[in-house]
Design a protein around this motif. Structure first.
Motif, PDB file in Angstrom:
ATOM      1  N   GLN A 179      45.440  39.254  39.539  1.00 54.96           N
ATOM      2  CA  GLN A 179      46.554  40.107  39.937  1.00 54.96           C
ATOM      3  C   GLN A 179      47.772  39.221  40.122  1.00 54.96           C
ATOM      4  O   GLN A 179      47.716  38.222  40.845  1.00 54.96           O
ATOM      5  N   VAL A 236      41.076  40.553  33.165  1.00 55.34           N
ATOM      6  CA  VAL A 236      39.701  40.517  33.667  1.00 55.34           C
ATOM      7  C   VAL A 236      39.216  39.091  33.475  1.00 55.34           C
ATOM      8  O   VAL A 236      39.491  38.464  32.450  1.00 55.34           O
ATOM      9  N   ALA A 261      39.722  50.349  34.543  1.00 61.70           N
ATOM     10  CA  ALA A 261      40.208  49.268  35.395  1.00 61.70           C
ATOM     11  C   ALA A 261      39.677  49.435  36.810  1.00 61.70           C
ATOM     12  O   ALA A 261      39.615  50.553  37.334  1.00 61.70           O
ATOM     13  N   VAL A 316      39.246  40.078  38.765  1.00 64.13           N
ATOM     14  CA  VAL A 316      40.514  40.322  38.083  1.00 64.13           C
ATOM     15  C   VAL A 316      41.571  39.334  38.553  1.00 64.13           C
ATOM     16  O   VAL A 316      41.490  38.793  39.645  1.00 64.13           O
ATOM     17  N   VAL A 363      45.690  45.255  37.845  1.00 64.22           N
ATOM     18  CA  VAL A 363      44.864  44.371  37.022  1.00 64.22           C
ATOM     19  C   VAL A 363      45.739  43.823  35.905  1.00 64.22           C
ATOM     20  O   VAL A 363      46.273  44.579  35.105  1.00 64.22           O
TER      21      VAL A 363
END
Length: 148
Positions: free
Chosen positions: A34, A68, A60, A32, A65
């Protein structure tokens, strides 16, 4: 000599399944993005997390998140890639060989946009039918429940 040869053959036979497992190509590895602050985005790999091998509905991973990200052998849309958007509510980035594409909704349209590099002719030919299939599946999904 014959006993040594027999022992070597036995060891090869026993190790063959382990070697076959090691030589299996990795379909994808995902993680992910961030956003940590206005200037920084971190990529967090998540071992075992896969969109291609996962079963929807997706949830998630723990933590924040914002997207993806999946590394694949080529850039293509899997049958459940759009579920990242519908289930988790974030875009899907697909990376392959230095190229990056993002599956997103823009202007109320589902699209795969290359942010780095270009699709190969085979990838380009597959994008339209994959988007159409994803839209048909999205139309069949029940409406998302809003939280009060």
């Amino acid at each position: 000599m014959i006993r040594s040869l027999a022992m070597a053959c036995a060891l090869v036979c026993l190790s063959a399944p382990a070697l076959a497992q090691q030589q299996q190509p990795v379909v994808e590895s995902c993680g992910v993005f961030q956003i940590t602050d206005a200037e920084h985005v971190s990529y967090i790999p998540i071992p075992g997390f896969s969109i291609l091998l996962g079963t929807p509905p997706f949830s998630a991973p723990p933590g924040s998140v914002h997207a993806v990200v999946c590394d694949r052998t080529s850039i293509f849309l899997g049958p459940n890639d759009h579920r990242v958007i519908t289930d988790i509510g974030v875009p899907l980035f697909i990376r392959s060989g230095g190229r990056i594409a993002v599956l997103e909704i823009a202007d109320r349209q589902l699209r795969l946009r290359f942010t780095q590099g270009q699709p190969t002719p085979q990838e380009q030919a597959a994008i339209g039918p994959a988007i159409e299939g994803a839209l048909a599946d999205i139309d069949r999904l029940p409406p998302r429940q809003s939280t009060p």
